[in-house]
Design an enzyme around this catalytic site. Structure first.
Site, PDB file in Angstrom:
ATOM      1  N   CYS A   2       0.814  -1.215   0.000  1.00  0.00           N
ATOM      2  CA  CYS A   2       0.000   0.000   0.000  1.00  0.00           C
ATOM      3  C   CYS A   2       0.851   1.271   0.000  1.00  0.00           C
ATOM      4  O   CYS A   2       1.897   1.322   0.650  1.00  0.00           O
ATOM      5  CB  CYS A   2      -0.881   0.062   1.236  1.00  0.00           C
ATOM      6  SG  CYS A   2      -1.966  -1.335   1.407  1.00  0.00           S
ATOM      7  N   ARG A  27       5.386   0.005  -5.954  1.00  0.00           N
ATOM      8  CA  ARG A  27       5.330  -0.729  -4.692  1.00  0.00           C
ATOM      9  C   ARG A  27       4.430  -1.960  -4.781  1.00  0.00           C
ATOM     10  O   ARG A  27       4.541  -2.860  -3.967  1.00  0.00           O
ATOM     11  CB  ARG A  27       4.805   0.192  -3.572  1.00  0.00           C
ATOM     12  CG  ARG A  27       5.704   1.345  -3.261  1.00  0.00           C
ATOM     13  CD  ARG A  27       5.002   2.361  -2.395  1.00  0.00           C
ATOM     14  NE  ARG A  27       4.741   1.866  -1.058  1.00  0.00           N
ATOM     15  CZ  ARG A  27       5.593   1.974  -0.044  1.00  0.00           C
ATOM     16  NH1 ARG A  27       6.737   2.585  -0.225  1.00  0.00           N
ATOM     17  NH2 ARG A  27       5.291   1.516   1.137  1.00  0.00           N
ATOM     18  N   TRP A  75      -2.854  -2.752  -1.571  1.00  0.00           N
ATOM     19  CA  TRP A  75      -2.448  -4.140  -1.821  1.00  0.00           C
ATOM     20  C   TRP A  75      -3.241  -4.960  -0.822  1.00  0.00           C
ATOM     21  O   TRP A  75      -3.017  -4.866   0.383  1.00  0.00           O
ATOM     22  CB  TRP A  75      -0.944  -4.273  -1.597  1.00  0.00           C
ATOM     23  CG  TRP A  75      -0.372  -5.581  -2.020  1.00  0.00           C
ATOM     24  CD1 TRP A  75       0.088  -5.911  -3.262  1.00  0.00           C
ATOM     25  CD2 TRP A  75      -0.140  -6.734  -1.201  1.00  0.00           C
ATOM     26  NE1 TRP A  75       0.581  -7.197  -3.265  1.00  0.00           N
ATOM     27  CE2 TRP A  75       0.441  -7.718  -2.015  1.00  0.00           C
ATOM     28  CE3 TRP A  75      -0.381  -7.036   0.145  1.00  0.00           C
ATOM     29  CZ2 TRP A  75       0.802  -8.988  -1.538  1.00  0.00           C
ATOM     30  CZ3 TRP A  75      -0.032  -8.281   0.623  1.00  0.00           C
ATOM     31  CH2 TRP A  75       0.550  -9.241  -0.222  1.00  0.00           C
ATOM     32  N   ASN A 101      -1.816   2.351   5.496  1.00  0.00           N
ATOM     33  CA  ASN A 101      -0.889   1.300   5.062  1.00  0.00           C
ATOM     34  C   ASN A 101      -0.500   0.531   6.318  1.00  0.00           C
ATOM     35  O   ASN A 101      -0.016   1.129   7.275  1.00  0.00           O
ATOM     36  CB  ASN A 101       0.337   1.950   4.409  1.00  0.00           C
ATOM     37  CG  ASN A 101       1.446   0.950   4.137  1.00  0.00           C
ATOM     38  OD1 ASN A 101       1.218  -0.255   4.123  1.00  0.00           O
ATOM     39  ND2 ASN A 101       2.650   1.448   3.916  1.00  0.00           N
ATOM     40  N   GLY A 102      -0.729  -0.784   6.300  1.00  0.00           N
ATOM     41  CA  GLY A 102      -0.387  -1.594   7.477  1.00  0.00           C
ATOM     42  C   GLY A 102      -1.513  -2.562   7.778  1.00  0.00           C
ATOM     43  O   GLY A 102      -2.395  -2.788   6.937  1.00  0.00           O
ATOM     44  N   GLU A 487      18.468 -17.101  -6.905  1.00  0.00           N
ATOM     45  CA  GLU A 487      18.053 -15.763  -7.347  1.00  0.00           C
ATOM     46  C   GLU A 487      17.602 -15.804  -8.816  1.00  0.00           C
ATOM     47  O   GLU A 487      16.622 -15.167  -9.188  1.00  0.00           O
ATOM     48  CB  GLU A 487      19.204 -14.767  -7.125  1.00  0.00           C
ATOM     49  CG  GLU A 487      18.983 -13.362  -7.623  1.00  0.00           C
ATOM     50  CD  GLU A 487      17.769 -12.646  -7.024  1.00  0.00           C
ATOM     51  OE1 GLU A 487      17.169 -13.121  -6.053  1.00  0.00           O
ATOM     52  OE2 GLU A 487      17.411 -11.601  -7.585  1.00  0.00           O
ATOM     53  N   LYS A 491      13.891 -14.723 -10.063  1.00  0.00           N
ATOM     54  CA  LYS A 491      13.656 -13.677 -11.071  1.00  0.00           C
ATOM     55  C   LYS A 491      12.689 -14.184 -12.132  1.00  0.00           C
ATOM     56  O   LYS A 491      11.766 -13.492 -12.533  1.00  0.00           O
ATOM     57  CB  LYS A 491      14.957 -13.266 -11.779  1.00  0.00           C
ATOM     58  CG  LYS A 491      15.901 -12.369 -11.072  1.00  0.00           C
ATOM     59  CD  LYS A 491      15.432 -10.957 -10.835  1.00  0.00           C
ATOM     60  CE  LYS A 491      14.563 -10.876  -9.628  1.00  0.00           C
ATOM     61  NZ  LYS A 491      15.122 -10.660  -8.351  1.00  0.00           N
ATOM     62  N   GLU A 494       9.091 -14.608 -10.701  1.00  0.00           N
ATOM     63  CA  GLU A 494       8.433 -13.344 -10.364  1.00  0.00           C
ATOM     64  C   GLU A 494       7.812 -12.666 -11.572  1.00  0.00           C
ATOM     65  O   GLU A 494       6.709 -12.149 -11.488  1.00  0.00           O
ATOM     66  CB  GLU A 494       9.460 -12.352  -9.774  1.00  0.00           C
ATOM     67  CG  GLU A 494       9.845 -12.605  -8.356  1.00  0.00           C
ATOM     68  CD  GLU A 494      10.863 -11.586  -7.850  1.00  0.00           C
ATOM     69  OE1 GLU A 494      10.661 -11.048  -6.763  1.00  0.00           O
ATOM     70  OE2 GLU A 494      11.875 -11.332  -8.541  1.00  0.00           O
ATOM     71  N   HIS A 510      18.942 -35.889  -5.353  1.00  0.00           N
ATOM     72  CA  HIS A 510      18.027 -36.312  -4.296  1.00  0.00           C
ATOM     73  C   HIS A 510      16.595 -35.848  -4.552  1.00  0.00           C
ATOM     74  O   HIS A 510      15.814 -35.713  -3.623  1.00  0.00           O
ATOM     75  CB  HIS A 510      18.529 -35.793  -2.943  1.00  0.00           C
ATOM     76  CG  HIS A 510      19.923 -36.237  -2.639  1.00  0.00           C
ATOM     77  ND1 HIS A 510      20.226 -37.539  -2.334  1.00  0.00           N
ATOM     78  CD2 HIS A 510      21.107 -35.575  -2.669  1.00  0.00           C
ATOM     79  CE1 HIS A 510      21.542 -37.652  -2.150  1.00  0.00           C
ATOM     80  NE2 HIS A 510      22.094 -36.466  -2.355  1.00  0.00           N
ATOM     81  N   LYS A 609       6.766  -4.257  -4.034  1.00  0.00           N
ATOM     82  CA  LYS A 609       8.185  -3.904  -3.944  1.00  0.00           C
ATOM     83  C   LYS A 609       8.613  -3.760  -2.492  1.00  0.00           C
ATOM     84  O   LYS A 609       9.708  -4.135  -2.114  1.00  0.00           O
ATOM     85  CB  LYS A 609       8.404  -2.579  -4.696  1.00  0.00           C
ATOM     86  CG  LYS A 609       9.838  -2.100  -4.717  1.00  0.00           C
ATOM     87  CD  LYS A 609      10.630  -2.861  -5.747  1.00  0.00           C
ATOM     88  CE  LYS A 609      12.097  -2.569  -5.690  1.00  0.00           C
ATOM     89  NZ  LYS A 609      12.895  -3.679  -6.221  1.00  0.00           N
TER      90      LYS A 609
HETATM   91  C1  G6P Z   1       9.620  -8.029  -1.914  1.00  0.00           C
HETATM   92  C2  G6P Z   1      10.269  -7.547  -3.188  1.00  0.00           C
HETATM   93  C3  G6P Z   1      11.602  -8.262  -3.389  1.00  0.00           C
HETATM   94  C4  G6P Z   1      12.483  -8.057  -2.169  1.00  0.00           C
HETATM   95  C5  G6P Z   1      11.785  -8.483  -0.889  1.00  0.00           C
HETATM   96  C6  G6P Z   1      12.556  -8.027   0.327  1.00  0.00           C
HETATM   97  O1  G6P Z   1       9.228  -9.340  -2.044  1.00  0.00           O
HETATM   98  O2  G6P Z   1       9.425  -7.787  -4.289  1.00  0.00           O
HETATM   99  O3  G6P Z   1      12.245  -7.738  -4.531  1.00  0.00           O
HETATM  100  O4  G6P Z   1      13.645  -8.808  -2.329  1.00  0.00           O
HETATM  101  O5  G6P Z   1      10.501  -7.869  -0.797  1.00  0.00           O
HETATM  102  O6  G6P Z   1      12.563  -6.631   0.348  1.00  0.00           O
HETATM  103  P1  G6P Z   1      13.697  -5.725   0.959  1.00  0.00           P
HETATM  104  O7  G6P Z   1      13.260  -4.339   0.633  1.00  0.00           O
HETATM  105  O8  G6P Z   1      13.688  -6.009   2.418  1.00  0.00           O
HETATM  106  O9  G6P Z   1      14.974  -6.091   0.319  1.00  0.00           O
END
Ligand code: G6P
Length: 614
Positions: A2, A27, A75, A101-102, A487, A491, A494, A510, A609
């Site tokens: 949010c 975000r 969100w 937000n929260g 990672e 990617k 996502e 395994h 984000k």
């Molecule tokens: C969300 C974002 C990711 C990020 C994660 C942790 O899931 O989409 O890209 O890695 O949060 O966020 P931070 O800001 O703590 O790195």
């Protein structure tokens, strides 16, 4: 997650708020809304499911006049994404409107009590409880909005950043924060507020980061006033924003993600600047010298993080263990906080977070503090909550990251963790100085190596066409390349919504080996390192089962080149620096596969984000 925007002043609030909502889109959200006090004294609330552009369409024939307003991107947590559940929420008498937000954890108890007192609710959200509670207090106690907010917040358990406006007091917004971010921008005869500085920066560089349990009186006519829940005034600490508008725009790239991938030579240069001397012989990283004893006497280092930052942290573990010979644990902040961790004052906890606002990471930090551990923070957003709540720390300095899928922040985090490990190793004398100097020299060349890696863009774009319609992907790596595999898989998942799994290459036997067939591509990260011969075996094992292998290898590779189906050759760097290089082609591969599939790479579905709720 949010996002909140607010404006009070002499301009048309709607224009500023909509622009602000667009800035906050990165975000992640699923509905948007705006509340405005019109010059004729009406409080208008407009909201819409979907994008901010839907809200704009909806508002085309509405009255959007007025110099005071609040707006929100939601969100969904409590209640599905819908027009009804979108913010702002009205009080039942439509006298006040609120954005939040929260999460309000005790919303059910509060809601039941309000219903018993005759309140009627319109939505399924926890937020509506807050606005109804404030209005209930305001009308029943015949008090000001400020007093009502203060009293209501004393009853609330949970996290919030809120902004409230009142029909009959159009020149003021009341805002407050606890555990969710809130920034106030101070202009001349106008003020702004937002969840982060991106909606504010084009109007003013003077900002105030609201602290937990502070309430702000944001007014067009009076200077900013901050009070705590006990009605005591707190200090207004004005900071200067180090952010420019050009950093928030795409700069000719079709997407922020691609821009951010291509920015990496310069973001890594910024990240290294001032931290490695010209010859690479001295590493200076803030907070380490000041807290020298803490690092030297640490019985253990625990790194807490989420998502991509957790992957960078796992690389950090390999780095610190290798270079400093200190035991390191890496924990998902969300698990750590509920795992009854054994912590004491000889532990050093490192929190890694791009946004500096991730709720679970913040909670983990608080636990660490309570247990007496020393807490070091690594984040990107200057002035965010994590740097403000740690004992010391440093920034990665890669500039704002707007694409939801983290790219330049990941390489920046890995770089800072490398420098941190080197700085501790030097203090500890745990590694020969010549070896450290050699790595230092190579670090200075990393921006150039990343630039060379980016020249593989066209090759990777072509390669992506072959794999666009794969349903599953396996990513394998060993040692430093194992977190890179995790990672790389993240990617792809996502942004393309293809199922992908990252695995330690030898563990494949395994389980995941059962999945391998001609349909499933396996990406193997196999740079020139001490496990190279081992991973050659793993490539053979995949090939023996007719799997298709895309291998990331170092220039000069001899063996894997002859076995893999597709080979991406990246510059050959010392083992501890390979993750920064090998992760770049994986970023590009995910980007192009997602683009081929027509996906919204910058704002993938359901993702946020900045994850400011649990
Ligand atoms: C969300 C974002 C990711 C990020 C994660 C942790 O899931 O989409 O890209 O890695 O949060 O966020 P931070 O800001 O703590 O790195």
């Amino acid at each position: 997650m949010c996002g909140i925007v607010g404006y009070v002043g002499n301009r048309n609030a709607y224009d500023i708020l909509i622009k602000g909502l667009h800035r906050l889109e990165y975000r992640g959200y699923d509905s948007a809304g705006v509340a405005l006090v019109s010059p004729s004294g009406k409080l208008n609330v407009y909201k819409s499911r979907g994008k901010v552009s839907n809200l704009e369409d909806y508002c085309k024939d509405k009255d959007t006049t007025g110099g005071t307003g609040i707006a929100h991107t939601r969100w969904a947590t409590h209640g599905e994404p819908s027009d009804r559940n979108a913010h702002p929420h009205f009080s039942e008498d439509e006298e006040i409107a609120l954005v939040h937000n929260g999460t309000i954890e005790n919303y059910k108890v509060l809601k039941d009590a309000l219903i018993q007192n005759g309140c009627k609710f319109q939505s399924e959200t926890d937020t509506e409880v807050l606005v109804q509670l404030i209005e209930y207090i305001r009308t029943h106690n015949d008090c000001s909005l400020l007093d009502a907010v203060k009293e209501a917040l004393k009853q609330v358990v949970g996290a919030y950043a809120i902004a409230v406006i009142e029909k009959n007091n159009p020149d003021t917004i009341i805002a407050a924060r606890k555990s969710s971010p809130l920034v106030i921008g101070i202009g001349e005869g106008e003020m702004f507020l937002a969840s982060d500085a991106t909606p504010i920066v084009e109007y003013t560089k003077d900002v105030v980061y609201v602290k937990d349990n502070e309430i702000a009186v944001v007014s067009k006519t009076e200077p900013l006033k901050l009070i705590n829940l006990n009605n005591e005034e707190t200090k207004v600490d004005v900071k200067t924003l180090q952010l420019s508008i050009s950093q928030l725009e795409k700069g000719g790239y079709p997407h922020f993600m691609l821009k951010e991938i291509f920015e990496q030579p310069s973001t890594l240069r910024d990240c290294i600047r001032g931290r490695v001397t010209e010859e690479g012989k001295k590493i200076i990283i803030s907070g380490v010298l000041d807290s020298k004893e803490k690092f030297l006497n640490a019985k253990r280092i625990i790194i807490v993080a989420c998502g991509t930052s957790w992957h960078a942290s796992l690389i950090g573990k390999y780095l610190i263990q290798d270079m400093c010979r200190i035991p390191v644990e890496v924990e998902y902040a969300s698990e750590f906080r509920y795992s009854n961790p054994v912590l004491d004052d000889r532990d050093v906890v490192i929190a890694v977070s791009q946004s500096g606002e991730t709720a679970d990471t913040l909670a983990a930090i608080q636990m660490a503090h309570e247990a007496g551990a020393y807490v070091y923070g690594i984040s990107n957003v200057v002035g965010s909550s994590i740097p403000r709540n740690t004992d010391s720390g440093t920034y990665i300095h890669v500039g704002p990251e707007i694409g939801v899928a983290s790219t330049k922040a990941f390489t920046g985090q890995v770089m800072v963790l490398t420098l941190l490990a080197m700085a501790i190793a030097e203090l500890k004398g745990s590694m020969p100085k010549e070896e450290l100097d050699k790595i230092g020299e190579e670090i200075l060349k990393i921006p150039e190596y990343v630039k060379q890696t980016l020249e593989l863009n066209d090759q990777i774009e072509r390669l992506s066409l072959i794999f666009t319609y794969a349903h599953n992907f396996l990513y394998l790596g060993r040692g430093y390349s194992y977190p890179v595999a995790l990672e790389g898989a993240l990617k792809l998942k996502e942004i393309s919504y293809i199922h992908a799994e990252g695995y330690p290459a030898a563990e494949m036997k395994h389980g995941p080996i059962a999945l391998i067939d001609a349909e499933m591509p396996t990406v193997i990260i196999a740079p020139n390192d001490h496990l190279y011969e081992k991973i050659v075996n793993n490539v053979q094992q995949v090939k023996a089962r007719h799997g298709s292998v895309i291998a990331i290898v170092s220039e000069g590779d001899k063996e894997i080149k002859n076995i893999a189906d597709h080979v991406i050759e990246v510059p050959d760097v010392p083992e501890c620096l390979t993750p920064i290089i090998t992760s770049v082609p994986l970023q590009l591969l995910s980007y192009y596969i997602a683009i081929n599939k027509g996906k919204d790479v910058d704002m993938p579905r359901n993702l946020a984000k900045s994850v400011t709720v649990e």
